[in-house]
Design a protein around this motif. Structure first.
Motif, PDB file in Angstrom:
ATOM      1  N   TYR A  57       0.829  -1.204   0.000  1.00  0.00           N
ATOM      2  CA  TYR A  57       0.000   0.000   0.000  1.00  0.00           C
ATOM      3  C   TYR A  57       0.867   1.260   0.000  1.00  0.00           C
ATOM      4  N   THR A  58       1.892   1.262   0.841  1.00  0.00           N
ATOM      5  CA  THR A  58       2.733   2.454   0.966  1.00  0.00           C
ATOM      6  C   THR A  58       3.397   2.806  -0.358  1.00  0.00           C
ATOM      7  N   LEU A  59       3.974   1.821  -1.027  1.00  0.00           N
ATOM      8  CA  LEU A  59       4.634   2.078  -2.300  1.00  0.00           C
ATOM      9  C   LEU A  59       3.643   2.559  -3.359  1.00  0.00           C
ATOM     10  N   ALA A  60       2.450   1.939  -3.383  1.00  0.00           N
ATOM     11  CA  ALA A  60       1.437   2.360  -4.355  1.00  0.00           C
ATOM     12  C   ALA A  60       0.960   3.773  -4.055  1.00  0.00           C
ATOM     13  N   ARG A  61       0.814   4.102  -2.777  1.00  0.00           N
ATOM     14  CA  ARG A  61       0.351   5.434  -2.392  1.00  0.00           C
ATOM     15  C   ARG A  61       1.386   6.495  -2.740  1.00  0.00           C
ATOM     16  N   ILE A  62       2.653   6.176  -2.548  1.00  0.00           N
ATOM     17  CA  ILE A  62       3.703   7.122  -2.923  1.00  0.00           C
ATOM     18  C   ILE A  62       3.651   7.396  -4.420  1.00  0.00           C
ATOM     19  N   GLY A  63       3.477   6.333  -5.212  1.00  0.00           N
ATOM     20  CA  GLY A  63       3.383   6.504  -6.654  1.00  0.00           C
ATOM     21  C   GLY A  63       2.198   7.361  -7.056  1.00  0.00           C
ATOM     22  N   LEU A  64       1.047   7.133  -6.411  1.00  0.00           N
ATOM     23  CA  LEU A  64      -0.151   7.914  -6.716  1.00  0.00           C
ATOM     24  C   LEU A  64       0.050   9.381  -6.363  1.00  0.00           C
ATOM     25  N   ASP A  65       0.594   9.637  -5.179  1.00  0.00           N
ATOM     26  CA  ASP A  65       0.808  11.027  -4.758  1.00  0.00           C
ATOM     27  C   ASP A  65       1.816  11.735  -5.655  1.00  0.00           C
ATOM     28  N   ASN A  66       2.820  10.996  -6.130  1.00  0.00           N
ATOM     29  CA  ASN A  66       3.803  11.602  -7.029  1.00  0.00           C
ATOM     30  C   ASN A  66       3.161  12.000  -8.356  1.00  0.00           C
ATOM     31  N   GLN A  67       2.208  11.216  -8.808  1.00  0.00           N
ATOM     32  CA  GLN A  67       1.481  11.576 -10.031  1.00  0.00           C
ATOM     33  C   GLN A  67       0.721  12.888  -9.831  1.00  0.00           C
ATOM     34  N   ILE A  68       0.091  13.024  -8.674  1.00  0.00           N
ATOM     35  CA  ILE A  68      -0.676  14.239  -8.396  1.00  0.00           C
ATOM     36  C   ILE A  68       0.262  15.447  -8.307  1.00  0.00           C
ATOM     37  N   LYS A  69       1.401  15.267  -7.625  1.00  0.00           N
ATOM     38  CA  LYS A  69       2.336  16.375  -7.448  1.00  0.00           C
ATOM     39  C   LYS A  69       2.964  16.814  -8.769  1.00  0.00           C
ATOM     40  N   ALA A  70       2.985  15.914  -9.730  1.00  0.00           N
ATOM     41  CA  ALA A  70       3.595  16.248 -11.024  1.00  0.00           C
ATOM     42  C   ALA A  70       2.723  17.182 -11.857  1.00  0.00           C
ATOM     43  N   ARG A  71       1.457  17.365 -11.464  1.00  0.00           N
ATOM     44  CA  ARG A  71       0.582  18.258 -12.229  1.00  0.00           C
ATOM     45  C   ARG A  71       1.059  19.709 -12.087  1.00  0.00           C
ATOM     46  N   GLU A  72       1.212  20.381 -13.202  1.00  0.00           N
ATOM     47  CA  GLU A  72       1.647  21.780 -13.165  1.00  0.00           C
ATOM     48  C   GLU A  72       0.470  22.736 -13.111  1.00  0.00           C
ATOM     49  N   THR A  73      -0.684  22.315 -13.644  1.00  0.00           N
ATOM     50  CA  THR A  73      -1.880  23.160 -13.622  1.00  0.00           C
ATOM     51  C   THR A  73      -3.073  22.347 -13.128  1.00  0.00           C
TER      52      THR A  73
END
Length: 698
Positions: free
Chosen positions: A598-614
């Protein structure tokens, strides 16, 4: 520390508590910018600060054009971090002074700093007037069906070309704020009332700006160029600092910091009301404060010191905090109310505690002792009185080790997660329980002189297998101890890279206020600094805490990691041959462990969100993004629950399974419920078995 007099008021801890009086929100006269001028005392204090920094700061940085440019950039970033107040015309007017600040400071000339800050105050007044008019009179005109986007982070964005462009930006930012509140379930009438109160409250804060506020911000732009822990404290803030560093820890037990317009929780103090409530977590944002049953006061946009004053109060008094949980999806402003009672945090409540985890591995039963060390504490009052029964971390751990030995444990885990440090003396003495004499830490001053602190006592309190657990919030004294255990080869260090605060501060009095000045750095006995990099574990765990936001390396102008010649000490290399195999066995187990997956998957998901510029200002698109995120979270959580043999959820729970504090002080909690502690115990058992195999082979 004998022989190191400047450290007599050493600051090894972050602010531990916030505890106050309510700031009245009555109307105050409009701010007269012309009246904001530097005083004679401030001019003298600025010159004293310059001399102290030049002569005594650890870095010995020259006051020249390069430093002037850094100070200018730091100050500009402080005044307008998201580039939403100044125009390009303002910047052009300021930029001629970018390389002059050093010369002006030497002359005691503060005029440029005051002029820039007053321009910011004028722009802020304009923005608040614009915002109040917009939400009170034009809110119904917002169209949330357009394809308009807004930048997530404007830190590097171009400055608005002129005032018209600036107003267009303000309108888009307010529209974003309204949309976030709409998606949090608030009606337009509620939003109009909430934002109207918020902006008028901020207007009052601006109108209360004093010359001292401008001076403190400007001089701190200079101090922060040297390093993030060097800080000018105004007379009022110096008094607050002394209160917060005292042994009487009254309040809610939380370390706070500013995060743009929000006040963010950085750490929860062990045994404090905030942590024991299990309703607050690191990175939660406080948006309102209420005294007892009184109306909540919106604190978005307030300065940190004003929020601290509002939260501070006598023990036994109730307080309510409205917070946006860190576990919310990005952009989700849904909040919750947390009720707390301010209280004194007692030494015994922070004391080390022990438990035993029973495991089976390859048909054998094992008992692993766990000692939770929430802080490096000592009852100085009793110690100075000569009380033979004074409490301290080392004394308590020694006693607990004896009790665990009587219970015939096969190994011991020292849990230093969330341990923000404390007494340097205790870090040294605790190290001494596990080594037979030798150096424990090195302290290097700005002159290059190195002082060595030693454990002078012969004998070891515990000789068996040992692991030290750390995380990103393990700091200062925790890093000294963990680093020593790693350097001596005495214990496996397991978890996350630690915070990385390896500097020493001392309070220097000024004619007006005080200067918290970095004078020295800590080094491990191996000669490696604990600064910036922290202690890197032998076996690493994933973390949901973002190292780019939390930790020394996340702070601007943090001093670098470096090395000095090592101390003379006797190390053991018996653990090194096992680490690679222990890592493999851990990874094989983690690949099947629901919490690690879960932790690794959650980190990946949050990184996708943080990558949004707009992000879109279109309601349906934003809502779809939020729903997609929540659905993915629910899917991940149900995968975790199903793998653990538990019932899946139909909706997300209020608290995140890993951001919610699993590492609590609840005496009734089962240590086996902490997946990371349980895995550390398994790793220690793996080590025992590998050592036995080697012993049999020999």
């Amino acid at each position: 520390m004998k022989g190191f007099p400047l450290l007599r008021r050493t600051c090894l801890l972050a602010l531990l508590t916030v505890s106050s009086s309510v700031l009245a929100l009555e109307q105050v006269p409009a701010l007269d910018l012309d009246q904001l001028q530097p005083t004679r005392d401030q001019v003298v204090a600025s010159q004293n600060t310059v001399e102290l920094l030049r002569r005594h700061h650890y870095n010995r940085t020259r006051l020249d054009d390069a430093l002037s440019a850094q100070m200018y950039d730091t100050y500009l970033k402080h005044l307008d971090p998201q580039r939403s107040l100044f125009t390009q015309q303002d910047i052009d007017a300021f930029s001629g002074n970018r390389l002059r600040l050093d010369d002006l400071l030497l002359q005691g000339d503060l005029s440029v700093g005051f002029a820039m800050h007053k321009r910011q105050l004028q722009r802020l007044q304009d923005r608040l007037n614009f915002s109040i008019d917009l939400v009170e009179n034009q809110l119904d005109g917002f169209d949330f069906n357009t394809d308009q986007d807004i930048l997530v982070d404007r830190e590097e964005a171009p400055w608005a070309s002129d005032e018209q462009a600036l107003q267009q930006l303000w309108r888009a930012q307010i529209k974003d704020e309204v949309l976030r509140l709409k998606l949090a379930g608030k009606s337009l009438d509620d939003i109009r009332e909430l934002l109207g109160k918020r902006y008028r409250g901020q207007q009052i804060r601006v109108n209360q700006t004093r010359s001292e506020d401008i001076f403190q911000n400007y001089i701190n732009a200079l101090a922060q160029v040297y390093d993030p822990h060097t800080q000018y404290l105004s007379p009022e803030n110096a008094e607050n600092f002394d209160i917060n560093m005292s042994l009487s820890l009254e309040g809610i037990g939380a370390v706070l910091q500013s995060d743009n317009e929000y006040t963010k929780i950085v750490r929860l103090v062990p045994a404090g009301p905030a942590k024991r409530s299990q309703q607050l977590a690191t990175s939660d944002r406080i948006i309102a404060v209420g005294q007892g049953e009184e109306e909540m006061v919106d604190v978005v946009g307030w300065r940190l010191d004003e929020v601290v004053k509002l939260i501070r109060g006598p023990k036994g008094s109730p307080i309510r905090l409205e917070v946006i949980p860190a576990s919310n999806p990005p952009g989700d402003l849904t909040s919750k109310i947390v009720n707390l009672t301010r209280e004194a945090i007692k030494l015994e409540d922070q004391a080390a505690k022990s438990s035993v985890i029973e495991l089976q591995n390859n048909g054998h039963d094992y008992r692993i002792g766990v000692i939770d060390v929430p802080g490096f504490y000592i009852d100085f009052k009793a110690y100075r009185k000569g009380d033979p029964d004074y409490r301290s971390t080392t004394r308590d751990v020694r006693r607990l080790l004896g009790e665990l030995s009587e219970q015939k444990v096969d190994g011991v885990v020292l849990d230093l997660r969330d341990n923000g440090g404390g007494s340097l003396q205790e870090a040294t003495e605790l190290t001494g329980l596990f080594i037979d004499r030798g150096p424990t830490v090195l302290v290097r001053d700005s002159q290059g002189q190195v002082q060595q602190l030693d454990d002078p006592e012969a004998g070891i309190a515990y000789t068996g297998p040992m692991a030290v657990m750390v995380n990103r919030l393990s700091a200062s004294a925790s890093e000294i101890f963990a680093g020593a255990m790693q350097d001596y080869g005495r214990a496996l260090v397991i978890g996350e890279s630690t915070f990385g605060k390896g500097t020493v501060q001392s309070i220097q009095p000024l004619n007006h206020g005080e200067l918290k000045l970095t004078l020295a750095k800590f080094y491990r006995v191996s000669g490696q600094s604990t600064q910036h990099r922290g202690v890197v574990p032998d076996i690493r765990y994933p973390s949901l805490l973002d190292s780019e936001e939390i930790g020394e390396s996340a702070l601007p102008n943090a001093m670098p990691w470096d090395t000095i010649p090592p101390a003379r000490y006797q190390t053991s290399s018996h653990l090194q041959p096992f680490i690679a195999q222990l890592q493999q066995q851990h990874e094989a187990r983690a690949a099947k462990d629901p919490d690690f997956i879960y932790t690794l998957a959650r980190i990946g998901l949050d990184n996708q969100i943080k990558a949004r510029e707009t992000i879109p200002l279109n309601e349906s698109k934003r809502k779809q993004q939020q729903e997609d995120y929540e659905n993915r979270l629910l899917e991940l959580e149900n995968q975790r629950l199903t793998a653990r043999g538990e019932e899946p959820l139909t909706t997300l729970e209020e608290s995140d399974p890993l951001l919610a504090e699993v590492h609590t002080e609840d005496e009734d909690s089962d240590p086996k419920d902490d997946a990371f502690l349980l895995e550390t115990s398994h790793i220690l058992v793996d080590l025992l078995q590998l050592e036995h195999q080697v012993a049999r082979a020999n």
